[in-house]
Design a protein around this motif. Structure first.
Motif, mmCIF file in Angstrom:
data_model
loop_
_atom_site.group_PDB
_atom_site.id
_atom_site.type_symbol
_atom_site.label_atom_id
_atom_site.label_comp_id
_atom_site.label_asym_id
_atom_site.label_seq_id
_atom_site.Cartn_x
_atom_site.Cartn_y
_atom_site.Cartn_z
ATOM 1 N N PHE A 43 -11.808 54.252 -38.458
ATOM 2 C CA PHE A 43 -10.342 54.297 -38.487
ATOM 3 C C PHE A 43 -9.772 54.332 -37.072
ATOM 4 N N TYR A 44 -10.558 54.915 -36.161
ATOM 5 C CA TYR A 44 -9.963 55.346 -34.890
ATOM 6 C C TYR A 44 -10.072 54.336 -33.757
ATOM 7 N N ASP A 45 -9.595 53.110 -33.975
ATOM 8 C CA ASP A 45 -9.340 52.252 -32.815
ATOM 9 C C ASP A 45 -8.026 52.765 -32.219
ATOM 10 N N LEU A 51 -1.875 56.079 -35.293
ATOM 11 C CA LEU A 51 -1.406 56.331 -36.666
ATOM 12 C C LEU A 51 -1.832 57.716 -37.129
ATOM 13 N N PHE A 52 -3.052 58.128 -36.753
ATOM 14 C CA PHE A 52 -3.477 59.470 -37.145
ATOM 15 C C PHE A 52 -2.565 60.523 -36.524
ATOM 16 N N GLU A 53 -2.202 60.333 -35.258
ATOM 17 C CA GLU A 53 -1.277 61.286 -34.627
ATOM 18 C C GLU A 53 0.041 61.349 -35.405
ATOM 19 N N GLU A 60 4.104 66.572 -45.149
ATOM 20 C CA GLU A 60 3.117 66.873 -46.203
ATOM 21 C C GLU A 60 1.740 67.179 -45.631
ATOM 22 N N TYR A 61 1.483 66.712 -44.423
ATOM 23 C CA TYR A 61 0.134 66.862 -43.862
ATOM 24 C C TYR A 61 0.029 68.207 -43.135
ATOM 25 N N TYR A 62 -0.386 69.232 -43.888
ATOM 26 C CA TYR A 62 -0.397 70.606 -43.376
ATOM 27 C C TYR A 62 -1.580 70.920 -42.427
ATOM 28 N N PRO A 165 -12.691 71.227 -33.979
ATOM 29 C CA PRO A 165 -11.537 71.512 -34.820
ATOM 30 C C PRO A 165 -11.186 70.311 -35.699
ATOM 31 N N GLY A 166 -10.093 70.436 -36.456
ATOM 32 C CA GLY A 166 -9.525 69.286 -37.144
ATOM 33 C C GLY A 166 -10.126 68.992 -38.501
ATOM 34 N N SER A 167 -11.060 69.807 -38.953
ATOM 35 C CA SER A 167 -11.786 69.563 -40.196
ATOM 36 C C SER A 167 -12.418 68.179 -40.228
ATOM 37 N N THR A 168 -12.749 67.683 -39.060
ATOM 38 C CA THR A 168 -13.508 66.430 -38.979
ATOM 39 C C THR A 168 -14.847 66.600 -39.689
ATOM 40 N N GLY A 170 -15.317 67.822 -42.367
ATOM 41 C CA GLY A 170 -15.078 67.497 -43.769
ATOM 42 C C GLY A 170 -15.304 66.024 -44.108
ATOM 43 N N ASN A 171 -15.332 65.172 -43.078
ATOM 44 C CA ASN A 171 -15.620 63.747 -43.310
ATOM 45 C C ASN A 171 -17.088 63.495 -43.616
ATOM 46 N N PHE A 172 -17.947 64.432 -43.218
ATOM 47 C CA PHE A 172 -19.375 64.269 -43.475
ATOM 48 C C PHE A 172 -19.706 64.657 -44.915
ATOM 49 N N ALA A 210 -0.689 65.639 -49.273
ATOM 50 C CA ALA A 210 -1.072 65.521 -47.858
ATOM 51 C C ALA A 210 -1.687 64.157 -47.545
ATOM 52 N N TYR A 211 -2.255 63.514 -48.567
ATOM 53 C CA TYR A 211 -2.913 62.213 -48.345
ATOM 54 C C TYR A 211 -2.128 61.069 -48.979
ATOM 55 N N ASN A 212 -0.923 61.379 -49.466
ATOM 56 C CA ASN A 212 -0.027 60.360 -50.029
ATOM 57 C C ASN A 212 1.384 60.640 -49.523
ATOM 58 N N GLU A 256 -10.760 61.740 -51.789
ATOM 59 C CA GLU A 256 -11.349 60.423 -51.549
ATOM 60 C C GLU A 256 -10.232 59.456 -51.216
ATOM 61 N N MET A 257 -10.453 58.655 -50.196
ATOM 62 C CA MET A 257 -9.528 57.556 -49.917
ATOM 63 C C MET A 257 -10.267 56.249 -50.192
ATOM 64 N N HIS A 258 -9.526 55.348 -50.810
ATOM 65 C CA HIS A 258 -10.068 54.028 -51.138
ATOM 66 C C HIS A 258 -9.045 52.966 -50.783
ATOM 67 N N THR A 284 -13.232 54.505 -48.304
ATOM 68 C CA THR A 284 -13.092 54.553 -46.847
ATOM 69 C C THR A 284 -13.209 55.962 -46.259
ATOM 70 N N GLU A 285 -12.997 56.986 -47.075
ATOM 71 C CA GLU A 285 -13.098 58.335 -46.508
ATOM 72 C C GLU A 285 -13.298 59.384 -47.595
ATOM 73 N N SER A 286 -14.115 60.374 -47.276
ATOM 74 C CA SER A 286 -14.145 61.600 -48.061
ATOM 75 C C SER A 286 -13.737 62.724 -47.122
ATOM 76 N N SER A 287 -12.933 63.622 -47.625
ATOM 77 C CA SER A 287 -12.490 64.754 -46.818
ATOM 78 C C SER A 287 -12.786 66.015 -47.628
ATOM 79 N N TYR A 288 -13.932 66.625 -47.331
ATOM 80 C CA TYR A 288 -14.402 67.770 -48.122
ATOM 81 C C TYR A 288 -13.564 69.003 -47.859
HETATM 82 C C1 AVJ Z 1 -9.215 63.827 -39.258
HETATM 83 C C2 AVJ Z 1 -10.823 63.929 -40.980
HETATM 84 C C3 AVJ Z 1 -9.389 65.757 -40.612
HETATM 85 O O1 AVJ Z 1 -9.590 64.339 -43.536
HETATM 86 O O2 AVJ Z 1 -7.574 65.081 -43.325
HETATM 87 C C4 AVJ Z 1 -5.935 62.275 -42.601
HETATM 88 C C5 AVJ Z 1 -8.319 62.330 -41.631
HETATM 89 N N1 AVJ Z 1 -7.359 60.936 -43.450
HETATM 90 N N2 AVJ Z 1 -5.332 61.584 -43.564
HETATM 91 C C6 AVJ Z 1 -8.537 64.431 -42.920
HETATM 92 C C7 AVJ Z 1 -7.224 61.866 -42.537
HETATM 93 C C8 AVJ Z 1 -6.189 60.766 -44.072
HETATM 94 C C9 AVJ Z 1 -8.411 63.790 -41.540
HETATM 95 N N3 AVJ Z 1 -9.468 64.298 -40.611
#
Ligand code: AVJ
Length: 340
Positions: A43-45, A51-53, A60-62, A165-168, A170-172, A210-212, A256-258, A284-288
């Motif tokens: 995602f992070y080009d 966009l992540f910033e 909504e993104y707490y 930090p950042g719950s990164t 959680g992507n694993f 938070a993801y929508n 899950e993001m798809h 494309t992503e799981s965020s545990y």
């Molecule tokens: C950067 C992995 C913490 O999982 O919440 C944010 C990435 N994806 N919105 C997350 C993300 C969709 C984020 N992390």
């Protein structure tokens, strides 16, 4: 200093070339697999990092906002874990807002070593940081932190504190998170500490929102992955025929993001024919999402000892300090009796 900077300038070109072929290989492998998947690290080009910033600023993104409040409230506690002359090694840095809090609270730090896959973004961040912390050696490393990488020579003889930090994490997948924690302990050395942020299980509606987000920044962030494949690998994904999906998978405790194909379609990516059924998705992503207990278990299984846990009053997010040395993990009972 100047000679060193010049000597290092030759490295990124080589590195970027090998990163591009790693990207191409992973994209082909992921799109020819069943079910289709792509790694969230792509995602992070530059566009994706920006966009992540913007996501982090959505109401909504707490997670980001909440973690910042926890770090602010407990900066002094975190600073106390950092030995004199230590290096702070941050995994997957992105923005340096969180590191600033620690750098400010811990003037005993010798160096800050931010590690990030997005080299250009990292360089800009470090340039902005340098004048504010003239006493701290700034040693950025452009690398994929999920694979082994070399720490700068300057910090080899220093005590090292990891910051993740950042719950990164959680992507694993949980087994990957465990492998990462083991690899971090090898890299940080026997007396290491690791300060790690993770997102907590909570009301599904809050997670879903938070993801929508209403502004659809998360949707654009997700779709940017296809744009990146178009840009860098010359593919011809039609973005209007894919849709952002994000939902909580309760059984696996993860968002899950798809990217869902709205129709049946075929295209070529790096010479490979890729077909989509109508409705077929690319994961494309799981965020545990963890509980303090489930995360402690994960950490212990990887050889770390929970030393402290800090959360916000809503218990939306958690920051945990881990130690490798049992004699320094005095706050173990504190972690179990968190005041919130
Ligand atoms: C950067 C992995 C913490 O999982 O919440 C944010 C990435 N994806 N919105 C997350 C993300 C969709 C984020 N992390």
């Amino acid at each position: 200093m100047r000679t060193r900077a010049l000597a290092q300038a030759a490295v990124p070109v080589e590195r970027e070339r090998s990163e591009t072929s790693a990207f191409a290989a992973d994209v082909v492998a992921g799109l020819t697999a069943t079910p289709k998947r792509l790694s969230p690290k792509y995602f992070y080009d530059n566009t994706g990092s920006e966009l992540f910033e913007r996501i982090t600023a959505q109401p909504e993104y707490y997670p980001t906002r909440t973690e910042l409040s926890i770090l602010e409230a407990h900066a002094a506690d975190i600073a106390r874990l950092i030995p004199d002359g230590a290096a702070l090694v941050e995994f997957g840095t992105g923005a340096t807002t969180k590191a600033r809090i620690v750098l400010k609270a811990a003037p005993q730090l010798f160096a800050y070593v931010p590690v990030d896959i997005s080299g250009e973004f990292l360089r800009d961040q470090v340039e902005a940081l340098r004048p504010d912390f003239p006493g701290v050696a700034m040693l950025p490393v452009a690398a994929d932190f999920s694979r082994p990488f070399d720490l700068p020579d300057e910090v080899r003889s220093r005590p090292r504190v990891g910051f993740f930090p950042g719950s990164t994490i959680g992507n694993f997948e949980p087994h990957e998170a465990s492998a990462f924690l083991r690899h971090a302990s090898r890299m940080l050395g026997p007396a290491a500490k690791l300060v790690v942020g993770f997102d907590l299980v909570k009301d599904e509606k809050i997670l879903h929102r938070a993801y929508n987000d209403k502004q659809r920044v998360t949707a654009r962030f997700n779709l940017n992955l296809l744009e990146r494949i178009n840009r860098e690998l010359g593919a011809k994904f039609d973005l209007s025929s894919f849709e952002h999906h994000a939902f909580f998978n309760r059984e696996r405790s993860r968002i899950e993001m798809h990217l869902a194909s709205l129709k049946r379609q075929k295209l070529t990516v790096c010479g490979e024919r890729i077909e989509f059924r109508a409705g077929e998705t690319i994961h494309t992503e799981s965020s545990y999402k963890y509980s303090p207990e489930s995360f402690s278990c994960l950490a212990r299984g990887a050889g770390w000892i929970p030393a402290a846990l800090w959360t916000d009053p809503n218990r939306y997010f958690a920051v945990m300090a881990l130690s490798l040395d049992p004699s320094q993990a005095r706050a173990r009972s504190e972690a179990a009796t968190d005041p919130h």
